[in-house]
Every structure is written in structure tokens, then in C-alpha cells.
Scaffold this active site. Structure first.
Site, mmCIF file in Angstrom:
data_model
loop_
_atom_site.group_PDB
_atom_site.id
_atom_site.type_symbol
_atom_site.label_atom_id
_atom_site.label_comp_id
_atom_site.label_asym_id
_atom_site.label_seq_id
_atom_site.Cartn_x
_atom_site.Cartn_y
_atom_site.Cartn_z
ATOM 1 N N GLY A 159 0.935 -1.000 -0.115
ATOM 2 C CA GLY A 159 0.032 -0.028 -0.045
ATOM 3 C C GLY A 159 0.788 1.233 -0.013
ATOM 4 O O GLY A 159 2.009 1.254 -0.571
ATOM 5 N N ARG A 240 1.273 -4.180 12.791
ATOM 6 C CA ARG A 240 0.642 -4.185 13.918
ATOM 7 C C ARG A 240 0.626 -5.420 14.679
ATOM 8 O O ARG A 240 0.865 -6.433 14.108
ATOM 9 C CB ARG A 240 -0.982 -3.992 13.675
ATOM 10 C CG ARG A 240 -1.386 -2.557 13.527
ATOM 11 C CD ARG A 240 -1.358 -1.684 14.709
ATOM 12 N NE ARG A 240 -1.842 -0.412 14.541
ATOM 13 C CZ ARG A 240 -1.170 0.758 14.015
ATOM 14 N NH1 ARG A 240 0.226 0.632 13.974
ATOM 15 N NH2 ARG A 240 -1.931 1.840 14.104
ATOM 16 N N GLU A 269 0.913 -5.249 23.222
ATOM 17 C CA GLU A 269 1.900 -4.299 23.508
ATOM 18 C C GLU A 269 1.251 -3.112 24.424
ATOM 19 O O GLU A 269 0.283 -2.901 24.289
ATOM 20 C CB GLU A 269 2.637 -3.458 22.456
ATOM 21 C CG GLU A 269 1.455 -2.536 21.614
ATOM 22 C CD GLU A 269 2.185 -2.170 20.347
ATOM 23 O OE1 GLU A 269 2.778 -2.805 19.423
ATOM 24 O OE2 GLU A 269 1.793 -0.688 20.086
ATOM 25 N N HIS A 287 7.118 0.848 19.124
ATOM 26 C CA HIS A 287 5.984 1.283 18.370
ATOM 27 C C HIS A 287 6.528 2.737 17.954
ATOM 28 O O HIS A 287 5.710 3.400 18.189
ATOM 29 C CB HIS A 287 4.779 1.126 18.923
ATOM 30 C CG HIS A 287 3.691 1.399 17.971
ATOM 31 N ND1 HIS A 287 2.432 0.731 18.020
ATOM 32 C CD2 HIS A 287 3.320 1.870 16.911
ATOM 33 C CE1 HIS A 287 1.685 0.967 17.057
ATOM 34 N NE2 HIS A 287 2.182 1.503 16.125
HETATM 35 P P1 NAP Z 1 -2.469 1.021 2.888
HETATM 36 O O1 NAP Z 1 -2.107 1.939 2.166
HETATM 37 O O2 NAP Z 1 -4.060 0.706 3.101
HETATM 38 O O3 NAP Z 1 -1.923 -0.540 2.638
HETATM 39 C C1 NAP Z 1 -2.179 -1.675 3.204
HETATM 40 C C2 NAP Z 1 -1.836 -2.653 2.069
HETATM 41 O O4 NAP Z 1 -2.162 -4.028 2.859
HETATM 42 C C3 NAP Z 1 -2.730 -2.822 0.949
HETATM 43 O O5 NAP Z 1 -1.844 -2.880 -0.123
HETATM 44 C C4 NAP Z 1 -3.573 -4.119 1.129
HETATM 45 O O6 NAP Z 1 -3.872 -4.538 -0.290
HETATM 46 C C5 NAP Z 1 -2.669 -4.939 1.849
HETATM 47 N N1 NAP Z 1 -3.423 -5.768 2.519
HETATM 48 C C6 NAP Z 1 -4.582 -5.616 3.636
HETATM 49 N N2 NAP Z 1 -4.885 -6.914 3.751
HETATM 50 C C7 NAP Z 1 -3.982 -7.898 3.373
HETATM 51 C C8 NAP Z 1 -4.189 -9.294 3.565
HETATM 52 N N3 NAP Z 1 -5.079 -9.978 4.252
HETATM 53 N N4 NAP Z 1 -3.302 -10.103 3.002
HETATM 54 C C9 NAP Z 1 -2.301 -9.157 2.164
HETATM 55 N N5 NAP Z 1 -2.374 -8.130 1.968
HETATM 56 C C10 NAP Z 1 -3.305 -7.267 2.582
HETATM 57 O O7 NAP Z 1 -1.855 1.341 4.436
HETATM 58 P P2 NAP Z 1 -0.666 1.983 5.029
HETATM 59 O O8 NAP Z 1 -0.846 3.562 5.037
HETATM 60 O O9 NAP Z 1 0.418 1.499 3.986
HETATM 61 O O10 NAP Z 1 -0.641 1.392 6.310
HETATM 62 C C11 NAP Z 1 -0.309 -0.115 6.499
HETATM 63 C C12 NAP Z 1 -0.306 -0.296 7.934
HETATM 64 O O11 NAP Z 1 0.953 -0.002 8.450
HETATM 65 C C13 NAP Z 1 -1.363 0.586 9.081
HETATM 66 O O12 NAP Z 1 -2.836 0.008 8.703
HETATM 67 C C14 NAP Z 1 -0.724 0.391 10.214
HETATM 68 O O13 NAP Z 1 -1.410 -0.653 10.882
HETATM 69 C C15 NAP Z 1 0.852 0.091 9.913
HETATM 70 N N6 NAP Z 1 1.473 1.272 10.405
HETATM 71 C C16 NAP Z 1 2.454 0.970 11.662
HETATM 72 C C17 NAP Z 1 3.169 2.146 11.959
HETATM 73 C C18 NAP Z 1 4.186 1.993 12.998
HETATM 74 O O14 NAP Z 1 4.316 2.762 13.667
HETATM 75 N N7 NAP Z 1 4.684 0.813 13.230
HETATM 76 C C19 NAP Z 1 2.944 3.479 11.454
HETATM 77 C C20 NAP Z 1 2.137 3.487 10.429
HETATM 78 C C21 NAP Z 1 1.354 2.508 9.853
HETATM 79 P P3 NAP Z 1 -5.255 -5.397 -0.620
HETATM 80 O O15 NAP Z 1 -6.366 -4.940 0.089
HETATM 81 O O16 NAP Z 1 -5.182 -5.624 -1.877
HETATM 82 O O17 NAP Z 1 -5.005 -6.702 0.189
#
Ligand code: NAP
Length: 322
Positions: A159, A240, A269, A287
Site C-alpha cells: 500500500g 501491527r 503491547e 512502536h
Molecule cells: P494501506 O495503504 O491501506 O496499505 C495496506 C496494504 O495491505 C494494501 O496494499 C492492502 O492490499 C494490503 N492488505 C490488506 N489486507 C491484506 C491481507 N489480508 N493480505 C495481504 N495484504 C493485505 O496502508 P498503509 O498506509 O500502507 O499502512 C499500513 C499499516 O501499517 C497500517 O494499517 C498500520 O497498521 C501500519 N503502520 C504502522 C506504523 C508503526 O508505527 N509501526 C506506522 C504507520 C502504519 P489489499 O487490500 O489488496 O490486500
């Protein structure tokens, strides 16, 4: 219709300038300044009578809590992931919910790379050894890691953040594989190849997880998936807690089934599985994926902007429930 003097309960410590923006816009601000984000009954008591909630990923907001907050109309979550909020329950009660996409994309991608490097090159482990005073001479076969340059990177979740992780790989001459539920058009993903999850796990030297947490991604990586990976492979979880079975990961690390791991997010966590804490080849961070001053300020500002949208009677620009 503009809402005058709405009450906002701020449930995590945020920057003074963000509070000033809310106050200048006419919000009555009930700001929490403690080190720990408010939880459970404390949060409910803090938000009693509030129209709006400003919360971070550390605060869970569930249906039972919403039942005790009948005046609530909007929740602005400071974070792109919003699995801390029961969005279906909020929607059923007519409560708008927003998140903060995009502003944290590059910073979080940087952290994924930092963890990949630290795990692959054994930075934390060797530093602990050095600080312990154990360094007597430089052994040529000591502290051997694995290469990043020229290796194969697998990204699960291509994503916004996954894309930013992939762009960085171009500079390191990596072959990049990715897996989403839906393959993206090739013209949108130059230089990267969609593969099945199992293929990715078998072929990648480094695997970075960047999916949202949901029932569909709970333990996306468990014992069976770890068994598919190379014994030298590095696994990075910046997605997550709960996307990885942390105890299974710890066993794979300790048994030599997996080379190393970088983990920023954990099941339950901040209470981390003791097995993972005991794995020397795990690099663990609390985190901090989005933790730079500029990005955290950008996230809080965007959450505040969504509250201003609501106050002005407009659609929330980052609505997650319509
Ligand atoms: P995003 O643009 O919505 O991207 C999420 C990606 O995951 C999409 O490409 C989606 O594609 C894929 N996905 C969803 N369900 C899936 C599954 N079951 N199997 C395989 N792929 C799957 O979100 P983003 O902005 O990149 O953020 C992603 C996540 O990173 C957030 O939701 C958050 O939990 C995490 N994050 C963590 C931190 C941290 O501090 N560590 C910071 C920011 C974000 P499809 O729908 O086609 O499967």
C-alpha cells in the site's frame, strides 16, 4: 452547520501547538498530559460529556465504552491504522471516525529499513556485546550478518507504506516481490512483482510486513509461514501487533529456523512476550514507526484538521466510515 464550543477530550499527550489550534477554533479542550495514553474507564471518565475524541493507537475504544459516551459524535484517531477503534460500533451509533494516512508514510518506511538493517547486520546484538566489555579482538568470522544489497526483498502489504519501502529498494539493487490480496496494475508498480504469499516467504531474503490489522491478518505469519522462510531470512514487522504470532516468531529465532527479526509492534503491547525478549537476534523497538517530530506533529495536525472538518459541518477528509 457549524458546531459552536464543542468539547474535545484529548486522550494522549499531544503537542501544545495542536491544542492551541483546537482552542483557537473554539473547541473546549480537555487535554490529558500524562505519559501514558488514557485507557478504559479512565478514558470514559475523561471523555464524559465530550462531543469529540482525539486518540492515539494506544487507546482502545470499544462498543461498551461508546455506550457510556452518548454525547460523542466524532473520533479523530492519530494514526493510519485504526484497529484500536471499534469502527462498526461507532458507525452504528452515528459517530464519525477519521485516521491520518500519508503524512507518516515515508517516516514509517524509513523505520522498516532501519529495522531490516539492524537485524540483518546484528547491530543491537553486537552493540550489547561491545558494551558488556566482551570485545577482545576482531574475529573475521565473528558477527557475520546477511547482505541487503543485491538480495530479494518481500513486502506483504504493498500500500502507501509498502510502496515507499519498495522505492528505497531500487537504490540497493534488490529484487522486490510483494503480496497483496489484489495484484496491482504493473504500470503502478514498476520493478516489483506480485507473487503468492508462500512464494514470497520461500524466496525472500528479507520480508517486511505492512498490512493493517484485522481478523484477516491475525497471525498472518505464524509457525507454518515461518517454516517456509530461509534459515538466514530477516522478518520485519512494522504493521501491527497480532499480524505475527510473536511466540512462534521467538521460537523460530531461537531454534535457528529464522535468521533475525526487527519488530516495532507486538501482540498485547506494551506487554511483550517473554520468549521474544529472550531472543538475542530480535531487534525490538517500542512502536516508533512514525516517531519523528515532524511526522508526529503532522499526524496530530491532520487529526485536528479532521475535527475542524466536523466542526464546520463538512465531511471528514480522512473518514474511515463514510
Ligand atoms: P494501506 O495503504 O491501506 O496499505 C495496506 C496494504 O495491505 C494494501 O496494499 C492492502 O492490499 C494490503 N492488505 C490488506 N489486507 C491484506 C491481507 N489480508 N493480505 C495481504 N495484504 C493485505 O496502508 P498503509 O498506509 O500502507 O499502512 C499500513 C499499516 O501499517 C497500517 O494499517 C498500520 O497498521 C501500519 N503502520 C504502522 C506504523 C508503526 O508505527 N509501526 C506506522 C504507520 C502504519 P489489499 O487490500 O489488496 O490486500
Amino acid at each position: 452547520m457549524t458546531v459552536s464550543s464543542p468539547r474535545v477530550a484529548v486522550c494522549a499527550r499531544v503537542f501544545p501547538e495542536s491544542l492551541a489550534t483546537l482552542e483557537a477554533a473554539g473547541f473546549s479542550v480537555h487535554a490529558h498530559h500524562g505519559d501514558s495514553a488514557l485507557q478504559g474507564d479512565q478514558l470514559v471518565a475523561w471523555a464524559n460529556g465530550a462531543d469529540a475524541l482525539l486518540v492515539s493507537a494506544s487507546s482502545r475504544v470499544d462498543a461498551a465504552m461508546l455506550d457510556q459516551l452518548p454525547t460523542l459524535k466524532v473520533i479523530a484517531n492519530i494514526g493510519v491504522g485504526y484497529n484500536n477503534i471499534d469502527v462498526a460500533a461507532a458507525t452504528a451509533r452515528g459517530i464519525a471516525v477519521s485516521n491520518t494516512p500519508d503524512v507518516l508514510t515515508e517516516t514509517t518506511a524509513d523505520l522498516a529499513w532501519a529495522l531490516m538493517f539492524a537485524a540483518a547486520r546484528r547491530i543491537s546484538e553486537s552493540e550489547r556485546w561491545l558494551r558488556d566489555g566482551q570485545w577482545k579482538s576482531m574475529a573475521l568470522d565473528g558477527w557475520l550478518g546477511v547482505d541487503i544489497q543485491g538480495s530479494t526483498l518481500g513486502i506483504i502489504g504493498m500500500g502507501r507504506i509498502g510502496g515507499a519501502v519498495a522505492r528505497r529498494a531500487m537504490g540497493f539493487g534488490m529484487r522486490v516481490l510483494y503480496h497483496n490480496r489484489t495484484a496491482l496494475p504493473a504500470e503502478d508498480t514498476p520493478g516489483v512483482t506480485w507473487v503468492e504469499k508462500e512464494t514470497l516467504l520461500k524466496e525472500a531474503d528479507h520480508v517486511i510486513l505492512v498490512v493493517p490489522y484485522s481478523p484477516a491478518t491475525h497471525h498472518l505469519i505464524g509457525a507454518n509461514e515461518l517454516a517456509l522462510m530461509k534459515p538466514t531470512a530477516v522478518l520485519v514487522n512494522i504493521a501491527r501487533g497480532g499480524v505475527v504470532d510473536d511466540v512462534a516468531l521467538a521460537h523460530a529465532l531461537q531454534s535457528g529456523q529464522l535468521g533475525a527479526a526487527g519488530v516495532d509492534v507486538f501482540e498485547n503491547e506494551p506487554n511483550i512476550a517473554k520468549e521474544l525478549l529472550a531472543a538475542p537476534n530480535a531487534v525490538l523497538t517500542p512502536h516508533i514507526g512514525s516517531a519523528t517530530k515532524r511526522t508526529r506533529l503532522g499526524m496530530v495536525d491532520l487529526a485536528v484538521t479532521n475535527l475542524l472538518d466536523w466542526q464546520a459541518g463538512n465531511a471528514l477528509r480522512n473518514s474511515v466510515n463514510g
